[in-house]
Design a protein around this motif. Sequence first.
Motif, PDB file in Angstrom:
ATOM      1  N   LEU A  96       0.559  -0.914  -0.344  1.00 33.79           N
ATOM      2  CA  LEU A  96      -0.034   0.563  -0.092  1.00 33.79           C
ATOM      3  C   LEU A  96       0.473   1.057  -0.133  1.00 33.79           C
ATOM      4  O   LEU A  96       1.819   1.307   0.506  1.00 33.79           O
ATOM      5  CB  LEU A  96      -0.960  -0.153   1.035  1.00 33.79           C
ATOM      6  CG  LEU A  96      -1.726  -1.155   1.347  1.00 33.79           C
ATOM      7  CD1 LEU A  96      -2.096  -1.119   2.519  1.00 33.79           C
ATOM      8  CD2 LEU A  96      -3.162  -1.052   0.795  1.00 33.79           C
ATOM      9  N   SER A  97       0.782   2.113  -0.826  1.00 30.94           N
ATOM     10  CA  SER A  97       1.102   3.254  -0.981  1.00 30.94           C
ATOM     11  C   SER A  97       0.919   4.625   0.507  1.00 30.94           C
ATOM     12  O   SER A  97      -0.291   3.985   1.102  1.00 30.94           O
ATOM     13  CB  SER A  97       1.061   4.260  -2.217  1.00 30.94           C
ATOM     14  OG  SER A  97       1.139   3.465  -3.034  1.00 30.94           O
ATOM     15  N   PRO A  98       1.679   5.193   1.095  1.00 28.13           N
ATOM     16  CA  PRO A  98       1.035   6.557   2.100  1.00 28.13           C
ATOM     17  C   PRO A  98      -0.029   6.591   1.934  1.00 28.13           C
ATOM     18  O   PRO A  98      -0.659   7.681   1.097  1.00 28.13           O
ATOM     19  CB  PRO A  98       2.463   6.958   1.648  1.00 28.13           C
ATOM     20  CG  PRO A  98       3.641   6.772   0.853  1.00 28.13           C
ATOM     21  CD  PRO A  98       2.399   5.583  -0.321  1.00 28.13           C
ATOM     22  N   TYR A  99      -1.208   6.627   3.016  1.00 26.10           N
ATOM     23  CA  TYR A  99      -2.528   6.855   2.894  1.00 26.10           C
ATOM     24  C   TYR A  99      -3.329   6.220   1.667  1.00 26.10           C
ATOM     25  O   TYR A  99      -4.712   7.156   2.316  1.00 26.10           O
ATOM     26  CB  TYR A  99      -2.706   8.407   2.576  1.00 26.10           C
ATOM     27  CG  TYR A  99      -1.747   8.930   4.102  1.00 26.10           C
ATOM     28  CD1 TYR A  99      -1.590   8.998   5.844  1.00 26.10           C
ATOM     29  CD2 TYR A  99      -0.774   9.718   3.718  1.00 26.10           C
ATOM     30  CE1 TYR A  99      -1.020   9.395   6.663  1.00 26.10           C
ATOM     31  CE2 TYR A  99       0.150  10.484   5.082  1.00 26.10           C
ATOM     32  CZ  TYR A  99       0.042   9.915   5.909  1.00 26.10           C
ATOM     33  OH  TYR A  99       0.198  10.831   6.804  1.00 26.10           O
ATOM     34  N   GLU A 100      -3.318   5.474   2.073  1.00 24.62           N
ATOM     35  CA  GLU A 100      -4.214   4.537   0.643  1.00 24.62           C
ATOM     36  C   GLU A 100      -4.485   4.155   1.415  1.00 24.62           C
ATOM     37  O   GLU A 100      -4.515   3.007   1.905  1.00 24.62           O
ATOM     38  CB  GLU A 100      -2.963   3.467  -0.298  1.00 24.62           C
ATOM     39  CG  GLU A 100      -3.926   3.210  -1.831  1.00 24.62           C
ATOM     40  CD  GLU A 100      -3.081   2.173  -2.481  1.00 24.62           C
ATOM     41  OE1 GLU A 100      -3.661   1.506  -3.579  1.00 24.62           O
ATOM     42  OE2 GLU A 100      -1.753   1.928  -1.994  1.00 24.62           O
ATOM     43  N   TYR A 101      -6.009   3.576   0.529  1.00 27.06           N
ATOM     44  CA  TYR A 101      -7.117   2.736   0.989  1.00 27.06           C
ATOM     45  C   TYR A 101      -7.128   1.823  -0.501  1.00 27.06           C
ATOM     46  O   TYR A 101      -7.982   2.641  -0.880  1.00 27.06           O
ATOM     47  CB  TYR A 101      -8.237   4.038   1.802  1.00 27.06           C
ATOM     48  CG  TYR A 101      -8.517   4.705   0.960  1.00 27.06           C
ATOM     49  CD1 TYR A 101      -9.887   4.758  -0.687  1.00 27.06           C
ATOM     50  CD2 TYR A 101      -8.161   5.687   0.475  1.00 27.06           C
ATOM     51  CE1 TYR A 101     -10.619   5.924  -0.680  1.00 27.06           C
ATOM     52  CE2 TYR A 101      -8.736   7.512  -0.361  1.00 27.06           C
ATOM     53  CZ  TYR A 101      -9.796   7.210  -0.790  1.00 27.06           C
ATOM     54  OH  TYR A 101     -10.397   7.816  -1.388  1.00 27.06           O
TER      55      TYR A 101
END
Length: 115
Positions: free
Chosen positions: A101-106
């Motif tokens: 997951l990328s930073p702050y990905e949802y």
Amino acid sequence: RNQIGSFEYQVYRQLKVMIAMRKSLPYLHGQAGQIAIDLFNPHVFAMVRIQEDKTFCAIFNFSENHQTILLKHLHPYLVGSRYRDVFQGRCFEVTENTLELSPYEYLWCIAEPKN
């Protein structure tokens, strides 16, 4: 929120997209069963919602760094083998080992129908 290009505008627009998407997904109905999943990563939250025979999986990275999760922790809760994020179109196979997951990905994922 009305000034095009501002941070507030971007957040407001994204919230409107999320609200519209939420209304279109039966998995997010208030009567759907919900389970929080421990992914053994303190930066990532996951939940599975089940409505009738349909499964929805949401995964959130609350960190400013990339995070990797082991998909084996989701296996017991997911029906189907391929999931697609309704916002980005990103897909993953439940049988894969990890998901980054990328930073702050949802991700708001629904099972892809079998062909």
